[in-house]
Motif scaffolding. Sequence first.
Motif, PDB file in Angstrom:
ATOM      1  N   GLU A  20      -8.131 -37.140   4.797  1.00 33.36           N
ATOM      2  CA  GLU A  20      -7.882 -35.747   4.420  1.00 33.36           C
ATOM      3  C   GLU A  20      -7.477 -34.912   5.634  1.00 33.36           C
ATOM      4  N   GLY A  21      -8.226 -35.044   6.714  1.00 29.78           N
ATOM      5  CA  GLY A  21      -7.921 -34.287   7.925  1.00 29.78           C
ATOM      6  C   GLY A  21      -6.580 -34.650   8.524  1.00 29.78           C
ATOM      7  N   ALA A  22      -6.279 -35.944   8.552  1.00 27.86           N
ATOM      8  CA  ALA A  22      -5.007 -36.386   9.123  1.00 27.86           C
ATOM      9  C   ALA A  22      -3.828 -35.967   8.247  1.00 27.86           C
ATOM     10  N   CYS A  23      -4.001 -36.020   6.928  1.00 28.41           N
ATOM     11  CA  CYS A  23      -2.935 -35.529   6.038  1.00 28.41           C
ATOM     12  C   CYS A  23      -2.686 -34.041   6.290  1.00 28.41           C
ATOM     13  N   GLY A  24      -3.762 -33.293   6.499  1.00 26.80           N
ATOM     14  CA  GLY A  24      -3.618 -31.878   6.815  1.00 26.80           C
ATOM     15  C   GLY A  24      -2.877 -31.664   8.121  1.00 26.80           C
ATOM     16  N   HIS A  63      -4.682 -33.438  -2.417  1.00 27.89           N
ATOM     17  CA  HIS A  63      -4.077 -32.130  -2.161  1.00 27.89           C
ATOM     18  C   HIS A  63      -3.309 -32.126  -0.842  1.00 27.89           C
ATOM     19  N   LEU A  64      -3.963 -32.511   0.254  1.00 29.60           N
ATOM     20  CA  LEU A  64      -3.302 -32.438   1.555  1.00 29.60           C
ATOM     21  C   LEU A  64      -2.216 -33.493   1.710  1.00 29.60           C
ATOM     22  N   ALA A  65      -2.359 -34.619   1.034  1.00 29.58           N
ATOM     23  CA  ALA A  65      -1.280 -35.607   1.042  1.00 29.58           C
ATOM     24  C   ALA A  65      -0.059 -35.067   0.295  1.00 29.58           C
TER      25      ALA A  65
END
Length: 146
Positions: A20-24, A63-65
């Motif tokens: 999630e963090g990396a996609c963001g 969501h972030l992806a």
Amino acid sequence: GVEALVAAMQRHGSHAGVQEGACGGLSSLAITGEHDARIGDSGGVEAVVAAMQRHGSHAGVQHLACVALHNLAITGESDARIVDSGGVEALVAAMEQHGSHAGVKKYARTALRNLSRNAEIRARIVNSGGVDALPAATNPPPPPPQ
């Protein structure tokens, strides 16, 4: 930078928080299009799609992806990588599974719209159920090509 985010995603594929963090992070770097080539060349597109496939039930990852794929699809430079890595199907699956999540709905739909500029990709969206997923998310499908 880009390479560190992609390496973290590859190293910690089963950790939803890392994904999630990396996609963001990748979505932020992709917003201007300036880093699209580096993201693509480092395996970032494939890492984002793999995160979506591995963490299908995690709304935050989805969501972030979706935001990352939306941003990468703005310029068209990453379209082939998105399609070849299964991104169309991942976006459709995200909309189907998380249709009530406003962020997933918005960014999956607009990513598919961005990708639909190309007739071959538009056909893949249709064949993947993308046209059905768009109305299910209360938004009309992209207009037919002229």
